[in-house]
Design an enzyme around this catalytic site. Structure first.
Site, short mmCIF file in Angstrom:
data_model
loop_
_atom_site.label_atom_id
_atom_site.label_comp_id
_atom_site.label_asym_id
_atom_site.label_seq_id
_atom_site.Cartn_x
_atom_site.Cartn_y
_atom_site.Cartn_z
N ASP A 28 0.82 -1.22 0.00
CA ASP A 28 0.00 0.00 0.00
C ASP A 28 0.85 1.27 0.00
OD1 ASP A 28 -2.58 0.98 -0.05
OD2 ASP A 28 -2.69 1.26 2.12
N VAL A 75 -9.72 0.12 4.21
CA VAL A 75 -9.94 0.47 5.62
C VAL A 75 -8.66 0.14 6.39
CG1 VAL A 75 -11.35 0.03 7.67
CG2 VAL A 75 -12.41 -0.07 5.40
O1 G3H Z 1 -4.61 2.91 2.05
C1 G3H Z 1 -5.22 2.76 3.10
C2 G3H Z 1 -6.52 3.32 3.34
O2 G3H Z 1 -6.71 4.44 2.58
C3 G3H Z 1 -6.95 3.36 4.77
O3 G3H Z 1 -7.53 4.58 5.18
O4 G3H Z 1 -6.72 4.45 7.51
O5 G3H Z 1 -8.38 6.16 6.84
O6 G3H Z 1 -9.04 3.75 6.96
P1 G3H Z 1 -7.94 4.75 6.71
ZN ZN Z 2 -4.83 5.00 1.45
#
Ligand code: G3H
Ligand code: ZN
Length: 283
Positions: A69, A224
């Site tokens: 990610d 998430v």
């Molecule tokens: O790439 C990860 C997500 O965009 C998670 O976002 O931490 O606000 O749930 P969040």
């Molecule tokens: Zn993100």
């Protein structure tokens, strides 16, 4: 194109909880390694990839996708592809449009041809526009936020060859101070410009009705992260007692709490019993 939920993990224990939750609902799952998780395991992409492969072998009925990610280092991303990640995100959203295209295309060309799972065995997500907020290693101030410009989407996807596009339509990373104002008008315009999977980042704290509307309007992947960290940690905290010396009795409740949260997410997104679109799963 159908929906699949994607969840960040910080520890290997959470990975197990994510898969257990998905399995209970007969749902595929995308396990997302944040850069913080990679750092925590001494930058060993092999350790993470082999854990995911182990989970795929232990739970053959659960389609599992392993995603890197918000990665920015091209060499690290290529290493992840070779190690067996099935989806990688090249986040060049802070760069100029041309540089974002150059880096995203370099990764798409590499990933599509160098996965141990064969040609197109690893798919690629890029980001156009920029979300505000803080999550793990990603930090963007509110003033640096940029909505995705729908007029650039077609050209970006065509020139890069990416499989999925993260869009900035009003969500943010981390906890919201006020309810997000999602620009559904932008989502509608973006959806008309491309057929690739659209990705909603910043899933923690988005109201259920907004999620449902995004999905109905063609969002294919929902990320998430932040909320799950707290769920895991709260589960662990609840089990800490001065006389308890068995780590499994301390960490186990965290893993169970994560699994329960994933089950609830599968219900929310109606993944239960379905086999929604998965970018690429480990076979
Ligand atoms: O790439 C990860 C997500 O965009 C998670 O976002 O931490 O606000 O749930 P969040
Ligand atoms: Zn993100």
């Amino acid at each position: 194109m159908q929906l699949v939920c994607a969840f960040n993990f910080s520890t290997l224990e959470e990975m197990v909880g994510l898969v257990e939750g998905a399995r209970a609902k007969n749902s595929p799952v995308i396990l997302m390694a944040s850069l913080g998780a990679v750092k925590y395991y001494n930058n060993s992409l092999e350790l993470i990839a082999n854990t995911a492969k182990g989970l795929a072998m232990a739970y053959p009925d659960v389609p599992i996708c392993l995603h890197l990610d918000h990665a920015t280092d091209l060499e690290q991303i290529k290493q992840a592809v070779v190690c067996g990640f099935t989806n990688v995100m090249i986040d060049a959203s802070k760069e100029s449009f041309e540089e974002n295209i150059r880096r995203s295309k370099e990764i798409a060309d590499f990933a599509h041809n160098h996965s141990p799972y064969g040609i197109n065995g690893c798919s690629v997500e890029a980001e156009l526009g920029m979300l505000a907020g803080h999550e793990d290693e990603v930090h963007v101030e509110e003033s640096g936020k940029a909505y995705t410009d729908p007029s650039l989407v077609h050209e970006f996807v065509e020139r890069t060859g990416v499989d999925a596009l993260a869009v900035s339509i009003g969500t943010a990373h981390g906890y919201y101070k006020a309810a997000p104002k999602i620009r559904f008008d932008l989502l509608e315009a973006i959806r008309k410009e491309t057929d690739v999977a659209l990705v909603l980042h910043g899933g923690t704290g988005v109201p259920e009705e907004d999620f449902r509307k995004c999905v109905a309007m063609g969002m294919s992947k929902i990320n998430v992260g932040t909320g799950l960290k707290k769920i895991f940690t709260d589960g662990v905290k609840s089990a800490i007692k001065p006389e308890e010396n068995d780590p499994r009795k301390v960490v186990g409740p965290g893993r169970q709490a994560v699994a329960a949260a994933i089950e609830a997410n599968c219900d929310l997104f109606n993944c239960t019993g379905k086999t929604p679109y998965v970018l690429k799963s480990i076979y």
